[in-house]
Scaffold this active site. Sequence first.
Site, PDB file in Angstrom:
ATOM      1  N   VAL A  84       0.855  -1.186   0.000  1.00 29.84           N
ATOM      2  CA  VAL A  84       0.000   0.000   0.000  1.00 29.84           C
ATOM      3  C   VAL A  84       0.890   1.235   0.000  1.00 29.84           C
ATOM      4  O   VAL A  84       1.636   1.474   0.954  1.00 29.84           O
ATOM      5  CB  VAL A  84      -0.930   0.007   1.226  1.00 29.84           C
ATOM      6  CG1 VAL A  84      -1.843   1.231   1.176  1.00 29.84           C
ATOM      7  CG2 VAL A  84      -1.752  -1.273   1.289  1.00 29.84           C
ATOM      8  N   VAL A  86       1.450   5.469  -1.823  1.00 31.11           N
ATOM      9  CA  VAL A  86       1.070   6.599  -2.671  1.00 31.11           C
ATOM     10  C   VAL A  86       2.307   7.473  -2.829  1.00 31.11           C
ATOM     11  O   VAL A  86       3.039   7.717  -1.858  1.00 31.11           O
ATOM     12  CB  VAL A  86      -0.087   7.416  -2.053  1.00 31.11           C
ATOM     13  CG1 VAL A  86      -0.390   8.652  -2.902  1.00 31.11           C
ATOM     14  CG2 VAL A  86      -1.342   6.562  -1.906  1.00 31.11           C
ATOM     15  N   ARG A  92      -2.911  12.902   0.190  1.00 32.80           N
ATOM     16  CA  ARG A  92      -4.051  13.723   0.613  1.00 32.80           C
ATOM     17  C   ARG A  92      -4.962  14.094  -0.556  1.00 32.80           C
ATOM     18  O   ARG A  92      -5.587  15.152  -0.566  1.00 32.80           O
ATOM     19  CB  ARG A  92      -3.596  15.011   1.317  1.00 32.80           C
ATOM     20  CG  ARG A  92      -2.514  14.825   2.359  1.00 32.80           C
ATOM     21  CD  ARG A  92      -2.963  13.997   3.553  1.00 32.80           C
ATOM     22  NE  ARG A  92      -1.930  13.970   4.580  1.00 32.80           N
ATOM     23  CZ  ARG A  92      -1.057  12.968   4.739  1.00 32.80           C
ATOM     24  NH1 ARG A  92      -1.107  11.912   3.937  1.00 32.80           N
ATOM     25  NH2 ARG A  92      -0.154  13.015   5.707  1.00 32.80           N
ATOM     26  N   GLY A  94      -7.116  11.527  -1.812  1.00 28.80           N
ATOM     27  CA  GLY A  94      -8.139  10.482  -1.851  1.00 28.80           C
ATOM     28  C   GLY A  94      -7.722   9.220  -2.558  1.00 28.80           C
ATOM     29  O   GLY A  94      -8.537   8.296  -2.725  1.00 28.80           O
ATOM     30  N   LEU A  96      -5.511   6.783  -1.615  1.00 20.30           N
ATOM     31  CA  LEU A  96      -5.500   5.631  -0.717  1.00 20.30           C
ATOM     32  C   LEU A  96      -6.916   5.137  -0.449  1.00 20.30           C
ATOM     33  O   LEU A  96      -7.187   3.929  -0.520  1.00 20.30           O
ATOM     34  CB  LEU A  96      -4.805   5.989   0.597  1.00 20.30           C
ATOM     35  CG  LEU A  96      -4.850   4.914   1.687  1.00 20.30           C
ATOM     36  CD1 LEU A  96      -4.139   3.646   1.234  1.00 20.30           C
ATOM     37  CD2 LEU A  96      -4.226   5.425   2.981  1.00 20.30           C
ATOM     38  N   SER A 120       2.025  -0.063   8.425  1.00 17.37           N
ATOM     39  CA  SER A 120       3.228   0.758   8.523  1.00 17.37           C
ATOM     40  C   SER A 120       2.997   1.919   9.488  1.00 17.37           C
ATOM     41  O   SER A 120       3.904   2.332  10.216  1.00 17.37           O
ATOM     42  CB  SER A 120       3.635   1.281   7.145  1.00 17.37           C
ATOM     43  OG  SER A 120       2.560   1.990   6.544  1.00 17.37           O
ATOM     44  N   GLU A 121       1.776   2.457   9.486  1.00 17.36           N
ATOM     45  CA  GLU A 121       1.384   3.485  10.442  1.00 17.36           C
ATOM     46  C   GLU A 121       0.030   3.090  11.028  1.00 17.36           C
ATOM     47  O   GLU A 121      -0.928   2.877  10.287  1.00 17.36           O
ATOM     48  CB  GLU A 121       1.306   4.862   9.786  1.00 17.36           C
ATOM     49  CG  GLU A 121       2.651   5.392   9.306  1.00 17.36           C
ATOM     50  CD  GLU A 121       2.583   6.852   8.901  1.00 17.36           C
ATOM     51  OE1 GLU A 121       2.445   7.710   9.781  1.00 17.36           O
ATOM     52  OE2 GLU A 121       2.656   7.111   7.692  1.00 17.36           O
ATOM     53  N   TYR A 125      -5.387   2.397   9.257  1.00 14.83           N
ATOM     54  CA  TYR A 125      -6.262   1.343   8.743  1.00 14.83           C
ATOM     55  C   TYR A 125      -7.537   1.110   9.538  1.00 14.83           C
ATOM     56  O   TYR A 125      -8.426   0.408   9.069  1.00 14.83           O
ATOM     57  CB  TYR A 125      -5.458   0.052   8.589  1.00 14.83           C
ATOM     58  CG  TYR A 125      -4.425   0.189   7.500  1.00 14.83           C
ATOM     59  CD1 TYR A 125      -4.780   0.100   6.167  1.00 14.83           C
ATOM     60  CD2 TYR A 125      -3.089   0.471   7.802  1.00 14.83           C
ATOM     61  CE1 TYR A 125      -3.851   0.264   5.157  1.00 14.83           C
ATOM     62  CE2 TYR A 125      -2.148   0.632   6.805  1.00 14.83           C
ATOM     63  CZ  TYR A 125      -2.528   0.539   5.472  1.00 14.83           C
ATOM     64  OH  TYR A 125      -1.617   0.715   4.480  1.00 14.83           O
ATOM     65  N   PHE A 417       4.531  -9.992   5.247  1.00 12.28           N
ATOM     66  CA  PHE A 417       4.122  -9.906   3.835  1.00 12.28           C
ATOM     67  C   PHE A 417       3.883  -8.453   3.448  1.00 12.28           C
ATOM     68  O   PHE A 417       3.792  -7.601   4.299  1.00 12.28           O
ATOM     69  CB  PHE A 417       2.880 -10.758   3.549  1.00 12.28           C
ATOM     70  CG  PHE A 417       1.701 -10.466   4.439  1.00 12.28           C
ATOM     71  CD1 PHE A 417       0.847  -9.397   4.161  1.00 12.28           C
ATOM     72  CD2 PHE A 417       1.436 -11.250   5.551  1.00 12.28           C
ATOM     73  CE1 PHE A 417      -0.247  -9.136   4.977  1.00 12.28           C
ATOM     74  CE2 PHE A 417       0.341 -10.993   6.373  1.00 12.28           C
ATOM     75  CZ  PHE A 417      -0.504  -9.928   6.087  1.00 12.28           C
TER      76      PHE A 417
END
Length: 417
Positions: A84, A86, A92, A94, A96, A120-121, A125, A417
């Site tokens: 995932v 960008v 910022r 949209g 994602l 990752s952050e 999610y 993964f």
Amino acid sequence: MDAPYPIRPVDDSELAAFRGVSDHAFNSHWPTAELLRYDRMVTEPERTLAAFDGGQMVGTTLVFSFGMTVPGGEVLPTAAVSGVSVLPTYRRQGILSSLMRRQLADIAAAGEPLAALFASESVIYGRYGYGAATEELDFTVRRGEGGFRPLRSGAPPPPLRLADPADALPTIRAVYDAVQPGRPGMLVRTDAWWQLHAEDPEFLREGSSPMRAVIAEDGSGARGFALYNVKPGGSGDGLFAQTLRIRDLYWTDPAACAALWSDLLSRDLVSEVRAGARPVDDPLRYLLADPRRARARVSDGLWVRLVNIPEALTRRQYAAPVDLVVDVTDQLIPANQGRWRLTAGGPADGGKPSCEPTTAEADIALPVSALGAAYLGGARLGGLLAAGQITENRPGAVAELSTAMSWDPAPWCPTGF
């Protein structure tokens, strides 16, 4: 009107550009050509998604197809979400959210009841319905701190032998395959994933030795193994100060577990042993005579998303009887939205759980992310209730559901993964 950033799968010829977006987003310093070779070992191009600005790829995500053990031992098809990213100059806008919505729709259409990822952050999610379903421990044990309590029961400790990980791969797989059915969150690794797991490129060692294996094995076969490497170091006064890093450690019985840990914690010339991403119920803290010497640090591990609520909830088992109505909020998958009556017996019941839509009054109202957090049996719902993330309409209902969804052993996903 056309979407501002159209989304589609990529083909093999576009995997280099796909990897390039991820390299920018994650500030990668590793060689792209090598990473691309690994990508091609396991990537399913038809399960990739990329967003485009004209001819430029600006956002990515993909799914690996896995089976995952859930409480009770059944293996459920699971969409393992990764890649995932960008481009930094397109954040910022949209992209994602568009990728996540499209991906969840595709996963639902594929019939997978679960999706999972490593975040990752951690702030990202939850808004897409994922809940932190496992926790992991990192250990740091220094020289002379690895004294153990005596074992009170179990088989005699097995002999240990050193091996090259590539040569020992069949033995390593056999141990993993013996452990995997009993631990929620563990993934069924395909041949391709085992091939990838056996790779030991020099650029990933970051100055450490090649990966090595120690195997606990007797006449009955392998009972455990560990993979590790050692990073050299010294203080300049003739004293060695090497760091031993444990990549994997699995066991099939307590004596094998203790033998492996004891060996690695007592290696000559090593001043510090580090082990990351261990299960929260790892025996090490209970083996050590002084548990504080593990210096355990907790972090979130696997995040889980229920894609098909009735299928997911009826294909796991429950630690205690439960009969209640949950009102689920799910803004991304309309089929999940609404009230569900969940009924299940305890471990001795043997019957199949039931999850049916209902118009009855809800005992609990909660977001789908809360069910994802509790699904593998690790997260307790009481904390979410205390934090105001769950509404309890019937006193005691949250404790009833949390107890039923809990599981032993704790969930753990050691496959990155």
